[in-house]
Write an enzyme that holds these catalytic residues in place. Structure first.
Site, PDB file in Angstrom:
ATOM      1  N   GLY A  71       1.394 -20.887   8.350  1.00  0.00           N
ATOM      2  CA  GLY A  71       2.411 -19.985   7.782  1.00  0.00           C
ATOM      3  C   GLY A  71       1.872 -18.616   7.423  1.00  0.00           C
ATOM      4  N   ARG A 110       4.697 -13.533   0.755  1.00  0.00           N
ATOM      5  CA  ARG A 110       4.754 -13.136  -0.655  1.00  0.00           C
ATOM      6  C   ARG A 110       3.382 -12.910  -1.280  1.00  0.00           C
ATOM      7  NH1 ARG A 110       8.196 -17.872  -2.704  1.00  0.00           N
ATOM      8  NH2 ARG A 110       7.535 -17.142  -4.754  1.00  0.00           N
ATOM      9  N   TYR A 114      -0.246 -29.918   3.253  1.00  0.00           N
ATOM     10  CA  TYR A 114      -0.076 -28.468   3.405  1.00  0.00           C
ATOM     11  C   TYR A 114      -1.334 -27.749   2.909  1.00  0.00           C
ATOM     12  CZ  TYR A 114       5.054 -29.193   3.643  1.00  0.00           C
ATOM     13  OH  TYR A 114       6.315 -29.571   3.972  1.00  0.00           O
ATOM     14  N   ALA A 117     -43.138 -10.796 -16.217  1.00  0.00           N
ATOM     15  CA  ALA A 117     -41.967  -9.920 -16.241  1.00  0.00           C
ATOM     16  C   ALA A 117     -42.072  -8.840 -15.178  1.00  0.00           C
ATOM     17  CB  ALA A 117     -41.847  -9.271 -17.622  1.00  0.00           C
ATOM     18  N   ASN A 126     -39.222  -9.040  -0.106  1.00  0.00           N
ATOM     19  CA  ASN A 126     -39.022  -9.955   1.017  1.00  0.00           C
ATOM     20  C   ASN A 126     -38.446  -9.277   2.255  1.00  0.00           C
ATOM     21  OD1 ASN A 126     -36.634  -9.540  -0.443  1.00  0.00           O
ATOM     22  ND2 ASN A 126     -35.734 -11.442   0.296  1.00  0.00           N
TER      23      ASN A 126
HETATM   24  C1  UD1 Z   1       8.904 -27.842   2.994  1.00  0.00           C
HETATM   25  C2  UD1 Z   1       9.768 -29.091   3.240  1.00  0.00           C
HETATM   26  C3  UD1 Z   1      10.590 -29.371   1.979  1.00  0.00           C
HETATM   27  C4  UD1 Z   1       9.678 -29.559   0.791  1.00  0.00           C
HETATM   28  C5  UD1 Z   1       8.774 -28.350   0.633  1.00  0.00           C
HETATM   29  C6  UD1 Z   1       7.734 -28.644  -0.419  1.00  0.00           C
HETATM   30  C7  UD1 Z   1      10.301 -29.121   5.630  1.00  0.00           C
HETATM   31  C8  UD1 Z   1      11.321 -28.809   6.629  1.00  0.00           C
HETATM   32  N1  UD1 Z   1      10.625 -28.835   4.359  1.00  0.00           N
HETATM   33  O1  UD1 Z   1       9.793 -26.770   2.834  1.00  0.00           O
HETATM   34  O2  UD1 Z   1      11.374 -30.536   2.167  1.00  0.00           O
HETATM   35  O3  UD1 Z   1      10.441 -29.762  -0.382  1.00  0.00           O
HETATM   36  O4  UD1 Z   1       8.070 -28.046   1.859  1.00  0.00           O
HETATM   37  O5  UD1 Z   1       6.998 -27.475  -0.672  1.00  0.00           O
HETATM   38  O6  UD1 Z   1       9.256 -29.635   5.968  1.00  0.00           O
HETATM   39  N2  UD1 Z   1       4.055 -24.403   8.209  1.00  0.00           N
HETATM   40  C9  UD1 Z   1       3.390 -24.253   9.414  1.00  0.00           C
HETATM   41  N3  UD1 Z   1       4.113 -23.969  10.527  1.00  0.00           N
HETATM   42  C10 UD1 Z   1       5.458 -23.798  10.505  1.00  0.00           C
HETATM   43  C11 UD1 Z   1       6.127 -23.957   9.274  1.00  0.00           C
HETATM   44  C12 UD1 Z   1       5.394 -24.258   8.151  1.00  0.00           C
HETATM   45  O7  UD1 Z   1       2.178 -24.385   9.479  1.00  0.00           O
HETATM   46  O8  UD1 Z   1       6.031 -23.548  11.566  1.00  0.00           O
HETATM   47  C13 UD1 Z   1       3.274 -24.718   7.011  1.00  0.00           C
HETATM   48  C14 UD1 Z   1       3.365 -23.619   5.971  1.00  0.00           C
HETATM   49  O9  UD1 Z   1       2.293 -22.707   6.140  1.00  0.00           O
HETATM   50  C15 UD1 Z   1       3.270 -24.384   4.667  1.00  0.00           C
HETATM   51  C16 UD1 Z   1       3.901 -25.719   4.989  1.00  0.00           C
HETATM   52  O10 UD1 Z   1       3.858 -25.845   6.394  1.00  0.00           O
HETATM   53  O11 UD1 Z   1       1.941 -24.618   4.292  1.00  0.00           O
HETATM   54  C17 UD1 Z   1       5.322 -25.844   4.484  1.00  0.00           C
HETATM   55  O12 UD1 Z   1       6.110 -24.843   5.045  1.00  0.00           O
HETATM   56  P1  UD1 Z   1       7.173 -24.039   4.209  1.00  0.00           P
HETATM   57  O13 UD1 Z   1       7.769 -23.017   5.084  1.00  0.00           O
HETATM   58  O14 UD1 Z   1       6.596 -23.607   2.906  1.00  0.00           O
HETATM   59  O15 UD1 Z   1       8.254 -25.190   3.946  1.00  0.00           O
HETATM   60  P2  UD1 Z   1       9.340 -25.229   2.827  1.00  0.00           P
HETATM   61  O16 UD1 Z   1      10.508 -24.453   3.261  1.00  0.00           O
HETATM   62  O17 UD1 Z   1       8.750 -24.892   1.528  1.00  0.00           O
END
Ligand code: UD1
Ligand code: MG
Length: 450
Positions: free
Chosen positions: A11, A15, A103, A362, A368
């Protein structure tokens, strides 16, 4: 039963307002994603796959610094969590144990929680980690009937009734790897987010007569990092946890709130840590050592009974054996100090070995680096290095040898020899008053001249 970790870290992390990929921001001295890895590694996984996307090369390099065995799967477009997991399939070919999805931006999941999920897998095909949210906000909602998880609905797709559910999805999922990839094949992106949701595998599994359930954990464990403010509060949570653990394990801290640990800091029983000490990654402190105030340690090992600081700096490769003394304004890098060696004041020791019982005066410096290459200094057992000795490496001072203070040592000093290199002193009786007179006159002349 074997287990594989799939850690999602593709991701953007918009933010964070950063040029650095989110998962490379540091928490407790290590990249954010290393925390999820560490929790997962407590299960001794057979394979670990990190799914990278934004800043793929940098994230992969950081991962390999931690563990060269981590497989990297690249997700070039972030099309959703199911799509992200699907990228790990090639790296897991031939693997038929359980896969656990974690994650990279969620650092607090405890190994015990993951172990519970694995235990639940004995009687269920899909196990999801859930939590009761104080404010369910935008989390996915877990829709249960009894102990069966029927479906996960993403916030954007909820009805009003579903929104009222406070049991939420942490994102952590465990299923047989082959089955997980099979289920993901049926996931589409016809939803409010237009994404391939991993959460959809639950409903698909249920429709196929497979079983799904949840394991619950405290909400704190599921905290994800999306902004610098969240990163800072995560750091505070982490530090509080480490301090509590250290106190419970028999470490004395006079002002625990001023001591900062790294993710992997190991402190033995009866160690005393004075106020304002910072541990970077890779530090072990053995039983009974004392780390005095305002010291900074990273990549260092401190033996039992050693005393470090106040105001000491131990850099990577500092190896202090038992009862070593490293005092104020002493810096040690890539150097071993054997039992009872002492460097008490104002010294730099780099790329060196110091024998047992040696005493470093001291102001001693191991020179080095010649601007191009680094060289080693060897100091023997019981050697006495006089104050303000410059040891121009490569150089060796033998066992029981002495260097005279103020010496620049460029040649080896054999065992029990004296190394002395300074101009002989002259003494001129009565010369001081004449000199003072000369200086006063010179000053007066300058002032007159204006
Ligand atoms: C996700 C869950 C949600 C849960 C929440 C908890 C899904 C669809 N939803 O939502 O149910 O309550 O996490 O925090 O799974 N990522 C990738 N590739 C992508 C998309 C995401 O690597 O294509 C990674 C992101 O970097 C992140 C994690 O997966 O570390 C979660 O993705 P994020 O977009 O934050 O999901 P949420 O919408 O928060
Ligand atoms: Mg999220």
């Amino acid at each position: 039963m074997s287990v594989a970790l799939i850690v999602l870290a593709a991701g953007q992390g918009t933010r964070m307002q950063s040029d650095l990929p989110k998962v490379l921001h540091e928490l407790a001295g290590v990249p954010l994603f290393a925390h999820a890895l560490a929790s997962g590694r407590a299960l001794s996984p057979d394979r670990t796959v990190l799914v990278v996307g934004v800043g793929a090369d940098r994230v992969a390099t950081a991962a390999h610094d931690i563990d060269p065995g981590i497989a990297i799967a690249e997700q070039t477009e972030q099309l959703g969590t199911a799509h992200a997991v699907a990228q790990a399939q090639d790296a897991l070919s031939g693997f038929d144990g359980d896969a656990i999805v974690l994650y990279g931006d969620t650092p607090f999941i405890r190994p015990e929680t993951l172990a519970k999920m694995r235990a639940a897998r004995a009687s269920h095909d899909v196990v999801v980690l859930g939590f009761d949210a104080a404010d369910p906000g935008r989390y996915g909602r877990l829709l249960m009937s009894g102990d069966t998880l029927e479906r996960i609905v993403e916030f954007k797709d909820t009805t009003d009734e579903e929104r009222a559910v406070t049991l939420c999805n942490s994102g952590v999922v465990c299923a047989n790897a082959t089955r997980m990839f099979e289920l993901i094949k049926s996931v589409d992106n016809t939803n409010a987010g237009g994404e391939y949701y991993l959460t959809d595998i639950v409903e698909i599994a249920r429709a196929r007569g497979l079983s799904a359930t949840i394991v619950r954990c405290p909400e704190e464990e599921t905290l994800g990092i999306n902004s610098r403010a969240e990163l800072a509060s995560a750091e505070a949570i982490f530090q509080t946890r480490m301090r509590d653990e250290a106190l419970r394990a028999g470490v004395t801290m006079i002002a625990p709130e001023t001591v900062y640990f790294a993710q992997d800091t190991v402190i033995g029983r009866d160690v005393v840590i004075e106020p304002n000490v910072v541990f970077g990654p890779g530090v072990t402190v053995e039983t009974g050592a004392r780390i005095r105030a305002f010291s900074h340690l990273e990549g260092a090992h401190v033996g039992g009974g050693a005393i470090v600081g106040p105001y000491a700096r131990l850099r990577p490769g500092a190896e202090l054996s038992n009862d070593v003394r490293v005092g104020n304004f002493v810096e040690i890098k890539n150097a071993c100090l054997a039992d009872g060696a002492k460097a008490n004041h104002l010294t730099y020791i780099g790329d060196a070995s110091v024998g047992a019982g040696a005493n470093i005066g001291a102001g001693t410096v191991t020179c080095n680096y010649n601007g191009v290459e680094k060289h080693r200094t060897e100091i023997g057992e019981r050697a006495f290095i006089g104050s303000d000795t410059m040891l121009v490496a490569p150089v060796r001072v033998g066992d029981g040898a002495i260097t005279a203070s103020g010496s620049v040592i460029t040649k080896d000093v054999p065992d029990n020899a004296l190394g002395l290199s300074r101009t002989a002193q002259e003494v001129k009786p009565g010369a001081a008053p004449r000199l003072f007179e000369m200086y006063r006159k010179a000053k007066a002349r300058r002032q007159k001249g204006g």
